[in-house]
Design a protein around this motif. Structure first.
Motif, PDB file in Angstrom:
ATOM      1  N   VAL A  26       1.076  -1.460  -0.030  1.00  0.00           N
ATOM      2  CA  VAL A  26       0.435  -0.181  -0.383  1.00  0.00           C
ATOM      3  C   VAL A  26       1.103   1.402   0.065  1.00  0.00           C
ATOM      4  N   GLU A  29       1.852   1.981  -3.371  1.00  0.00           N
ATOM      5  CA  GLU A  29       0.667   2.519  -4.363  1.00  0.00           C
ATOM      6  C   GLU A  29       0.699   3.932  -4.165  1.00  0.00           C
ATOM      7  N   SER A 230      -2.155  -5.929  -2.437  1.00  0.00           N
ATOM      8  CA  SER A 230      -3.048  -4.533  -2.756  1.00  0.00           C
ATOM      9  C   SER A 230      -2.271  -4.818  -4.362  1.00  0.00           C
ATOM     10  N   PRO A 234      -5.870  -6.018  -6.373  1.00  0.00           N
ATOM     11  CA  PRO A 234      -6.391  -4.741  -5.921  1.00  0.00           C
ATOM     12  C   PRO A 234      -7.682  -3.643  -5.091  1.00  0.00           C
ATOM     13  N   ALA A 239      -7.076  -6.154   0.049  1.00  0.00           N
ATOM     14  CA  ALA A 239      -6.878  -4.826  -0.103  1.00  0.00           C
ATOM     15  C   ALA A 239      -6.943  -3.827   0.115  1.00  0.00           C
ATOM     16  N   ARG A 243      -4.984  -0.604   2.939  1.00  0.00           N
ATOM     17  CA  ARG A 243      -5.299   1.090   3.222  1.00  0.00           C
ATOM     18  C   ARG A 243      -5.996   1.683   3.991  1.00  0.00           C
TER      19      ARG A 243
END
Length: 259
Positions: A26, A29, A230, A234, A239, A243
């Motif tokens: 994450v 990301e 993730s 996703p 996932a 987050r």
């Protein structure tokens, strides 16, 4: 300067590696550069990102015994923003090789100084004990996340880990903090686990994170694919949980950074 998080619990099987992978995914990301450090001789975190870890020429063990430079043990993963310092069974010799060396607890911290500016976060996956490797990790870390299960042992106390952390703070790393306790591998369908869940929340109060993780085969599938959840799935609930946890975790990290 990177913020360093140790994922630690002296009990095995609580999901430290799953949490390490999920956090890294994450953060990547979000565009953050992440360094993962595997301090467990089982090498589960390393196996989740690299092939054939038994055949690696150099690992974190070689770095810690001063037989390799950090650049020699730094590996890329499938994800551009994530690098790893891997481990394998060679790490089992660490205590023997560094026996009697009082300065050994600082070796990881010192080794990271060279590459620290290259990363936003460093996540250290600790072994299931309070031995030398864990001590090195805690001396190098800023904060600790403690994964726990909804089991009797967790309710009875974390006194051993708490005491160990206080010793590290007193003797080597005064700024070290336990960020919180994280419920993992929870099955709310089991009445006993639900009871222990409430007992843990009563015991730890504000020290326990609100986000809870459940057992799910998709974590294993993601590790087999050499990807965090993730990136593997996703849009999955798993996932999204990571987050959510990152959003919960960041105020703790920012508070300590400011302090």
């Amino acid at each position: 300067m990177a913020y360093r998080i140790a994922i630690a619990n002296q009990k095995g099987g609580v999901g430290k590696t799953t949490i390490s992978m999920g956090l890294a995914g994450v953060l990547a990301e979000l565009g953050k550069k992440v360094l993962l450090i595997d301090m467990d001789q089982q090498g589960n975190l390393s196996s989740a990102f690299l092939d054939n870890i038994r055949e690696l020429q150099k690992t974190i063990f070689d770095l810690l015994i001063d037989e390799a430079e950090i650049g020699q043990v730094l590996y890329k993963t499938q994800i551009e923003q994530i690098h790893i310092l891997p481990a394998n069974t060679a790490l089992s010799e660490l205590d023997t090789r560094l026996a009697g060396d009082d300065d050994a607890q600082y070796y990881l911290m010192e080794a990271l100084e060279e590459i620290d500016p290259c990363y936003d976060y460093i996540i250290i996956d600790c072994p299931p004990n309070l031995g030398r490797a864990t001590r090195m990790a805690l001396v190098a870390a800023n904060g600790i996340i403690v994964p726990i299960e909804c089991q009797e042992w967790a309710v009875r106390g974390s006194s051993q880990l708490d005491s160990y952390v206080e010793k590290v703070k007193k003797r080597a790393n005064p700024d070290l903090e336990i960020l919180g306790y994280l419920i993992n591998r929870y099955d709310p369908r089991r009445s006993l686990e639900a009871t222990y869940n409430q007992a843990l929340k009563h015991k730890y109060g504000a020290r326990i994170f609100k986000t809870e993780f459940h057992n799910n085969v998709q974590y294993t599938e993601a590790a087999t694919a050499r990807l965090p959840i993730s990136h593997y799935l996703p849009h999955s609930k798993q996932a999204e949980l990571f987050r959510t946890f990152i959003n919960e975790l960041m105020p703790y990290v920012d508070k300590i950074k400011v302090a």
